[in-house]
Design a protein around this motif. Structure first.
Motif, PDB file in Angstrom:
ATOM      1  N   ILE A   5       0.690  -1.575  -0.231  1.00  0.00           N
ATOM      2  CA  ILE A   5      -0.051   0.253  -0.044  1.00  0.00           C
ATOM      3  C   ILE A   5       0.711   1.741   0.030  1.00  0.00           C
ATOM      4  O   ILE A   5       1.641   1.564   0.579  1.00  0.00           O
ATOM      5  CB  ILE A   5      -0.880   0.115   1.018  1.00  0.00           C
ATOM      6  N   THR A  23      -6.341   6.664   3.593  1.00  0.00           N
ATOM      7  CA  THR A  23      -5.566   5.849   3.981  1.00  0.00           C
ATOM      8  C   THR A  23      -5.325   5.222   5.607  1.00  0.00           C
ATOM      9  O   THR A  23      -5.498   4.067   5.272  1.00  0.00           O
ATOM     10  CB  THR A  23      -3.827   6.768   3.150  1.00  0.00           C
ATOM     11  N   HIS A  56      -1.714  -1.226  -3.730  1.00  0.00           N
ATOM     12  CA  HIS A  56      -2.545  -0.499  -4.094  1.00  0.00           C
ATOM     13  C   HIS A  56      -2.857   1.515  -3.561  1.00  0.00           C
ATOM     14  O   HIS A  56      -1.670   1.352  -2.713  1.00  0.00           O
ATOM     15  CB  HIS A  56      -3.508  -0.708  -2.159  1.00  0.00           C
TER      16      HIS A  56
END
Length: 359
Positions: A5, A23, A56
């Motif tokens: 991520i 996030t 991601h």
């Protein structure tokens, strides 16, 4: 799965709101509710961790290069909204911005799957970026767990005193971009204060009321939008009726939601509209519009027409003058409605999107 991520938003000026908060909360939820996967983190400029199954990128900007042009690993990108492209006359991109959008759109087309917050944003992505609907997953956001009703009167009393808040106030939390309709909200608030219905005290709930604006942008007098907002307030002789508060620690923001008489989200258009759910979680009566995604999350909240200040004023007056019984009923319905939005659900549906990308 081994999941990488990009945590760049956690190091930006938006780390406490917007994509930064998304996030942070997403990572916390994934680790809490989907702990059978491994998570690896990197920031822009760093190499993507090796041997991961999927990457991601939890943010996307149409006018800045935020995605690798040639991905080497299946990737998922979260596109919260494309509002600047929906209303280009209000968000001029310039030549460089338009060129970067072409690059970003091309990169988005090479993305394995896209996550977005609402059906409204999904339609915009399909129309403006030419993405197949089968490649887009809608994963609604949720208020952070910290947003809740506070029963400790001393906590509320302390925050009220610290920020010199009035007994009764209309609250707005957020930015000042065109789509937020701040000038329309100010016009509507002036009409609330001049309304014979409000001043006469239907249901015995009338009295003086102020408008509280929370957001760091409201204190930046160098911004053109702030200059227009301040000019509107002066022209309406409401300098003593509007309270501006900059950035807040989370605990104080939660308390201010609790203290508010009504929360107003007057936007012309939103990609999601998270403050609506935050206010609901805090037991605050909500007045909102049906602009963009707001119709998807409004539920039992009062819905008004954003282009009609009279209708916004009408919604605010209804909320400010409702009886104690009706207020309690409204808060109860909002609480039940808001329970369908959770970070557990967001984590589960995000993992489902990852799996779909790898299928």
């Amino acid at each position: 799965m081994r999941i990488a991520i990009d945590t760049t938003p956690l190091e930006s000026g938006h780390k406490d709101r917007g994509v930064g908060m998304y996030t942070k909360l997403l990572i916390e939820a994934l680790q809490k509710y989907e702990g059978n996967h491994s998570y690896h983190f990197f920031t822009r400029g760093q190499k993507v961790p090796k041997n991961v199954d999927i990457v991601h990128y939890p943010y996307f900007d149409p006018f800045f290069i935020t995605l690798p042009v040639f991905p080497s690993t299946p990737r998922v990108v979260t596109v919260h909204d494309l509002i600047p492209l929906v209303f280009p006359e209000h968000f001029p991109a310039g030549i460089r911005g338009r060129l970067k959008w072409q690059v970003q759109r091309w990169s988005l087309g090479r993305t394995t799957r896209i996550i977005t917050d609402s059906e409204s944003s999904k339609r915009d992505i399909i129309r403006l970026a030419g993405i197949s609907p089968q490649s887009i997953d809608v994963v609604p956001l949720a208020a952070a767990p910290a947003f809740r009703q506070i029963s400790d009167k001393e906590v509320l009393k302390k925050v009220k005193k610290n920020y010199d808040l009035p007994e009764k106030f209309v609250l707005y939390v957020g930015d000042i971009n065109w789509n937020k309709n701040i000038l329309g909200m100010i016009t509507a608030f002036e009409r609330v204060r001049r309304s014979p219905r409000f001043r006469s005290g239907e249901s015995g709930q009338a009295g003086s009321v102020k408008l509280v604006l929370v957001g760091s942008a409201f204190l930046d007098a160098s911004l053109r939008e702030v200059q227009e907002i301040n000019a509107s307030i002066r022209a309406k002789k409401m300098e003593q009726d509007v309270v501006r508060i900059g950035s807040l620690v989370l605990e104080d923001l939660v308390a201010i939601y609790n203290l508010a008489s009504v929360y107003i989200q007057p936007s012309f258009y939103e990609g999601f509209g998270l403050p609506v759910l935050e206010a609901m979680s805090c037991g605050t009566v909500v007045v909102t519009t049906g602009g963009g995604s707001l119709v998807e999350i409004a539920g039992p909240a009062a819905v008004v027409e954003p282009y009609n200040p009279d209708d916004i004023a009408r919604g605010l007056i209804d909320a400010l003058t409702m009886s104690v019984r009706d207020r309690k009923d409204s808060i109860g319905k909002q609480s039940v409605w808001g329970q369908q939005f959770s970070w557990q659900r967001a984590a589960c549906e995000t993992i489902a999107s990852y799996k779909h990308a790898l299928a």
